[in-house]
Design a protein around this motif. Sequence first.
Motif, short mmCIF file in Angstrom:
data_model
loop_
_atom_site.label_atom_id
_atom_site.label_comp_id
_atom_site.label_asym_id
_atom_site.label_seq_id
_atom_site.Cartn_x
_atom_site.Cartn_y
_atom_site.Cartn_z
N HIS A 1 6.25 1.87 3.27
CA HIS A 1 6.17 0.70 2.40
C HIS A 1 6.59 1.01 0.97
O HIS A 1 6.97 0.12 0.23
CB HIS A 1 4.74 0.14 2.39
CG HIS A 1 4.26 -0.23 3.75
ND1 HIS A 1 4.25 -1.52 4.23
CD2 HIS A 1 3.81 0.55 4.78
CE1 HIS A 1 3.82 -1.53 5.47
NE2 HIS A 1 3.54 -0.29 5.83
N HIS B 1 1.45 3.80 1.88
CA HIS B 1 2.02 4.52 3.02
C HIS B 1 3.54 4.58 2.86
O HIS B 1 4.17 3.64 2.37
CB HIS B 1 1.64 3.83 4.34
CG HIS B 1 0.19 4.04 4.69
ND1 HIS B 1 -0.46 3.31 5.67
CD2 HIS B 1 -0.73 4.89 4.19
CE1 HIS B 1 -1.72 3.72 5.76
NE2 HIS B 1 -1.91 4.68 4.87
N ASP C 1 0.13 -4.46 6.72
CA ASP C 1 -0.32 -3.76 7.93
C ASP C 1 -1.70 -4.22 8.39
O ASP C 1 -2.38 -3.48 9.10
CB ASP C 1 -0.34 -2.24 7.70
CG ASP C 1 1.07 -1.64 7.76
OD1 ASP C 1 2.02 -2.39 8.05
OD2 ASP C 1 1.20 -0.43 7.53
N HIS D 1 0.86 -1.19 0.00
CA HIS D 1 0.00 0.00 0.00
C HIS D 1 0.89 1.23 0.00
O HIS D 1 2.09 1.14 0.23
CB HIS D 1 -0.99 0.00 1.17
CG HIS D 1 -0.38 0.03 2.54
ND1 HIS D 1 0.44 -0.96 3.03
CD2 HIS D 1 -0.48 0.94 3.55
CE1 HIS D 1 0.81 -0.67 4.27
NE2 HIS D 1 0.27 0.48 4.61
N HIS E 1 -7.14 -0.13 6.50
CA HIS E 1 -5.97 0.64 6.97
C HIS E 1 -5.57 1.64 5.88
O HIS E 1 -5.14 2.75 6.17
CB HIS E 1 -4.85 -0.34 7.28
CG HIS E 1 -3.53 0.31 7.54
ND1 HIS E 1 -3.27 1.07 8.65
CD2 HIS E 1 -2.38 0.32 6.81
CE1 HIS E 1 -2.02 1.51 8.60
NE2 HIS E 1 -1.46 1.08 7.49
ZN ZN Z 1 0.38 1.45 6.55
#
Ligand code: ZN
Length: 263
Positions: free
Chosen positions: A66, A63, A141, A61, A122
Motif C-alpha cells: 500500500h 504494509h 484491507d 496503512h 489488520h
Molecule cells: Zn495490509
Amino acid sequence: MNITLVPGGNPGPYTGAGNNTYLISGKTPTLLDAATGESSHLVALAEALAGQPLGQVLVSHAHQDHVDGCGSIAARWPITCFGKMLWPERDCLQSVDFFPISDGDLIPAGDGMLRVVHTPGHAPDHLCFLDETTGTLFSADLVVQGSSVVIPNSHGGSLAQYLASLRLVLDIAPHRMLPAHGQAIDSPSEVISTYLEHRLQREAQIIELVRVGVGWPDALVKRLYPGIRPELKPMARESVLAHLVKLQEEGRARDDGECWVLT
Ligand SMILES: [Zn+2]
C-alpha cells in the motif's frame, strides 16, 4: 465522486491479482494508496490523471503493498503530498514525509470530502475513507471478498481490535465498499456479518482443539488449514496466534511454555 480504479500491477500470493488504488478526480486529485511503484501503475495513473497534477496520496496503512510506491510517485509528481495515520517505526522506511491524519478528520478529495475512519486490527494504523454523500467506503484491507484477512499478530495486528473495527463499519452501514484487493463489495453488511461469523467459528474450533490438547500453533495451523500452500503458512500461523492472544486477553487461555492451554 469521480473514481477511477488504477491497478497496482503487483500480483502475488498475498496481493491476489494485485492492489487496487483509486483516483478521485476533481479539484483535489487524490489517489488512495500508493501500491508498490510498478511502472505499469505509474503509466495507468498518468493516463487516469490526463495531465492533471496529483494533489495528494492518502495511504490506508504501512504494509508494503500500500505504501512502497510513494517514492516512485513522488519522483514522478514532485508536488504531491502524502498523508497517513503515523506509524513511525514503519513510516521511516519510506523516502517521503507523511502529513498525519487521524480518526474523524475530513479531508478534501476530488470535488468532495472523505471522512477518516480508524479501523485497526489488520494493522495499527489502518484507515478506511468514507464518502458520506454516496456511502462509499474505501475499505483497504478491512475485508476481501471470497478470502479472509490476515491478522499479523507479531507485527502490530490485533484480532480484538479487528473485530471491533468490523462492528464499527457495520454500524456506519456503507452502501458499497471499494477494497484494496478484489472486487467492489455491493452488500457490505452481509459481507462483514459473514466475516464476524467466520471469526467466531474459527475461535470455537481453536478452543475445541486446544481443549483436546492441540495447543501448539503449528499443529493448529495443520488442523485448521489442511493443504495450505507453504508460502502462506507463516501468515496462517500469525492468524492462529492472533486468536490465541485474544483468548489470553479475555482470560480464557494462556501460553504454558510452548503449548497453549485453556484456563
Ligand atoms: Zn495490509
